[in-house]
Motif scaffolding. Structure first.
Motif, PDB file in Angstrom:
ATOM      1  N   PHE A   1      12.529  11.492   7.321  1.00  0.00           N
ATOM      2  CA  PHE A   1      13.381  11.715   8.494  1.00  0.00           C
ATOM      3  C   PHE A   1      13.569  13.205   8.717  1.00  0.00           C
ATOM      4  CE2 PHE A   1      17.560  12.047  10.634  1.00  0.00           C
ATOM      5  CZ  PHE A   1      17.266  11.306  11.770  1.00  0.00           C
ATOM      6  N   LEU A   2      13.220  13.677   9.926  1.00  0.00           N
ATOM      7  CA  LEU A   2      13.344  15.088  10.277  1.00  0.00           C
ATOM      8  C   LEU A   2      14.240  15.232  11.494  1.00  0.00           C
ATOM      9  CD1 LEU A   2       9.536  16.053  10.107  1.00  0.00           C
ATOM     10  CD2 LEU A   2      11.186  16.093   8.240  1.00  0.00           C
ATOM     11  N   ARG A   3      15.077  16.251  11.483  1.00  0.00           N
ATOM     12  CA  ARG A   3      15.931  16.541  12.642  1.00  0.00           C
ATOM     13  C   ARG A   3      15.454  17.810  13.333  1.00  0.00           C
ATOM     14  NH1 ARG A   3      19.985  14.476   9.066  1.00  0.00           N
ATOM     15  NH2 ARG A   3      21.243  12.812  10.035  1.00  0.00           N
TER      16      ARG A   3
ATOM     17  N   ALA B   1       0.849  -1.191   0.000  1.00  0.00           N
ATOM     18  CA  ALA B   1       0.000   0.000   0.000  1.00  0.00           C
ATOM     19  C   ALA B   1       0.882   1.238   0.000  1.00  0.00           C
ATOM     20  CB  ALA B   1      -0.904  -0.011   1.225  1.00  0.00           C
ATOM     21  N   ASP B   2       0.513   2.230  -0.818  1.00  0.00           N
ATOM     22  CA  ASP B   2       1.319   3.451  -0.865  1.00  0.00           C
ATOM     23  C   ASP B   2       0.648   4.587  -0.103  1.00  0.00           C
ATOM     24  OD1 ASP B   2      -0.784   3.962  -2.505  1.00  0.00           O
ATOM     25  OD2 ASP B   2       0.412   4.490  -4.276  1.00  0.00           O
ATOM     26  N   ASN B   3      -0.315   4.232   0.772  1.00  0.00           N
ATOM     27  CA  ASN B   3      -1.057   5.242   1.526  1.00  0.00           C
ATOM     28  C   ASN B   3      -0.499   5.450   2.931  1.00  0.00           C
ATOM     29  OD1 ASN B   3      -2.755   3.648  -0.390  1.00  0.00           O
ATOM     30  ND2 ASN B   3      -4.211   5.291  -0.016  1.00  0.00           N
ATOM     31  N   ILE B   4       0.565   4.750   3.266  1.00  0.00           N
ATOM     32  CA  ILE B   4       1.112   4.833   4.617  1.00  0.00           C
ATOM     33  C   ILE B   4       2.477   5.501   4.583  1.00  0.00           C
ATOM     34  CG2 ILE B   4       1.833   3.525   6.650  1.00  0.00           C
ATOM     35  CD1 ILE B   4      -0.086   1.350   5.781  1.00  0.00           C
ATOM     36  N   SER B   5       2.629   6.508   5.398  1.00  0.00           N
ATOM     37  CA  SER B   5       3.919   7.186   5.528  1.00  0.00           C
ATOM     38  C   SER B   5       4.393   7.079   6.964  1.00  0.00           C
ATOM     39  CB  SER B   5       3.797   8.664   5.138  1.00  0.00           C
ATOM     40  OG  SER B   5       3.393   8.802   3.796  1.00  0.00           O
ATOM     41  N   ILE B   6       5.693   6.998   7.136  1.00  0.00           N
ATOM     42  CA  ILE B   6       6.310   6.967   8.463  1.00  0.00           C
ATOM     43  C   ILE B   6       7.189   8.201   8.587  1.00  0.00           C
ATOM     44  CG2 ILE B   6       7.787   5.682  10.057  1.00  0.00           C
ATOM     45  CD1 ILE B   6       7.072   3.141   8.439  1.00  0.00           C
ATOM     46  N   ILE B   7       6.982   8.968   9.636  1.00  0.00           N
ATOM     47  CA  ILE B   7       7.807  10.161   9.877  1.00  0.00           C
ATOM     48  C   ILE B   7       8.590   9.948  11.158  1.00  0.00           C
ATOM     49  CG2 ILE B   7       7.841  12.654  10.179  1.00  0.00           C
ATOM     50  CD1 ILE B   7       4.623  11.504   9.040  1.00  0.00           C
TER      51      ILE B   7
ATOM     52  N   ALA C   1       6.519  16.171  13.625  1.00  0.00           N
ATOM     53  CA  ALA C   1       6.105  15.108  12.709  1.00  0.00           C
ATOM     54  C   ALA C   1       4.656  15.295  12.266  1.00  0.00           C
ATOM     55  CB  ALA C   1       6.277  13.748  13.387  1.00  0.00           C
ATOM     56  N   ILE C   2       3.775  15.626  13.206  1.00  0.00           N
ATOM     57  CA  ILE C   2       2.358  15.795  12.880  1.00  0.00           C
ATOM     58  C   ILE C   2       2.174  16.964  11.908  1.00  0.00           C
ATOM     59  CG2 ILE C   2       0.067  16.316  13.810  1.00  0.00           C
ATOM     60  CD1 ILE C   2       1.135  15.076  16.496  1.00  0.00           C
TER      61      ILE C   2
END
Length: 301
Positions: free
Chosen positions: A71-73, A37-43, A87-88
């Motif tokens: 990926f966020l710093r 599924a390409d509807n799920i993202s992980i941050i 992230a949100i």
């Protein structure tokens, strides 16, 4: 069936490379992700780690088979609420999620845990936030059934159905509606954040999930998704001076804001109870944090 909604999964890291990588590996085994599924993202947000774990996690993400991991710093360690908000906010601005699943980096969701949450959300449209069945490290005993009950005048909490086996929990019902969903695993309709805003960043650690529940729109509910299982391998790991300090400051802030009639009694009771507990257990460093937290809260007002 093809997944037709967008889900953003938010993970916060602070100097815990092994936990975060284990969590990510487990997420990559979700049925929806394995089903392409390409509807799920992980941050993944790194909260300004100083031990190099951000670099290691970034390398893992680069080499992962799943492309939708962001990926966020963070430039500072701004706490649980602010770190997750990063992230949100990214998800809301760039990924158009229908649901935001906030997970601690010390959690291990089972392969069908997201499936069960999505099915529950479809059947119960008035529920704004679901909590999974949090299990202990071995995955055998219930740590909490979605969330907990809170006593504002004592500033104490009780995990719902804590101590039951999985088999016992399967036939159990909550004795009363939950007061809040545990922050370790919160499945939130994205519209909640669009309507009431994000976590209150005044809370560095603890009580941000209680504050969020208090701000839910009228008619919104919270509930336990019984069949969604998440192991919580760090459920009893926060006995530290930092945790002690921030838990007290957050408790005082929350009570003053939402339960002012309880505040005088709660402030005295909490201080006295913790003081004696720390003396009896020989936890002198926690008493230092206790005194410091009260000094900071009252002298800064």
């Amino acid at each position: 069936p093809l997944l037709t909604v967008n889900v953003s999964i938010c993970i916060l890291n602070w100097e815990a490379e092994s936990l975060t990588v284990c969590c990510l590996k487990q997420l990559l085994q979700l049925k929806e992700i394995e089903g392409h599924a390409d509807n799920i993202s992980i941050i993944v947000v790194d909260n300004n780690s100083q031990d190099g774990s951000d670099y290691s996690i970034h390398k893992f993400i680069e080499n992962a088979s799943y492309e939708k991991i962001h990926f966020l710093r963070n430039t500072t360690n701004s706490g649980y609420a602010a770190g997750n908000n990063l992230a949100i906010r990214y998800a809301l601005e760039h990924l158009s999620p229908d649901f935001v699943w906030i997970l601690n980096n010390d959690t291990l969701p089972t392969a069908d845990s997201l499936t069960q949450l999505l099915e529950a959300a479809k059947k119960q449209p008035s529920v704004a936030i679901f909590g999974s069945t949090l299990l202990d490290e071995n995955g055998l005993v219930v740590e909490c059934a979605g969330g907990s009950y809170y006593s504002p005048c004592l500033s104490t909490y009780k995990h719902a159905l804590k101590g039951l086996t999985i088999e016992e929990a399967a036939h159990a019902e909550l004795p009363k509606p939950l007061d809040y969903i545990e922050g370790a695993a919160m499945f939130v309709r994205a519209e909640v954040f669009r309507t009431i805003g994000l976590f209150n960043e005044e809370y560095f650690l603890y009580f941000e999930e209680l504050d969020l529940i208090r701000r839910l729109p009228s008619g919104s509910h919270i509930d336990w998704c019984k069949k969604s299982f998440v192991r919580h391998i760090g459920g009893a790991s926060m006995e530290s001076k930092v945790a002690e300090y921030h838990s007290n400051v957050s408790a005082l802030m929350y009570t003053r804001k939402y339960h002012p009639y309880c505040f005088p009694f709660m402030a005295v009771f909490r201080f006295t109870a913790k003081l004696f507990r720390n003396i009896l257990t020989g936890s002198w460093s926690l008493n230092e944090a206790l005194v410091s937290s009260y000094k900071h809260y009252f002298l800064s007002r």
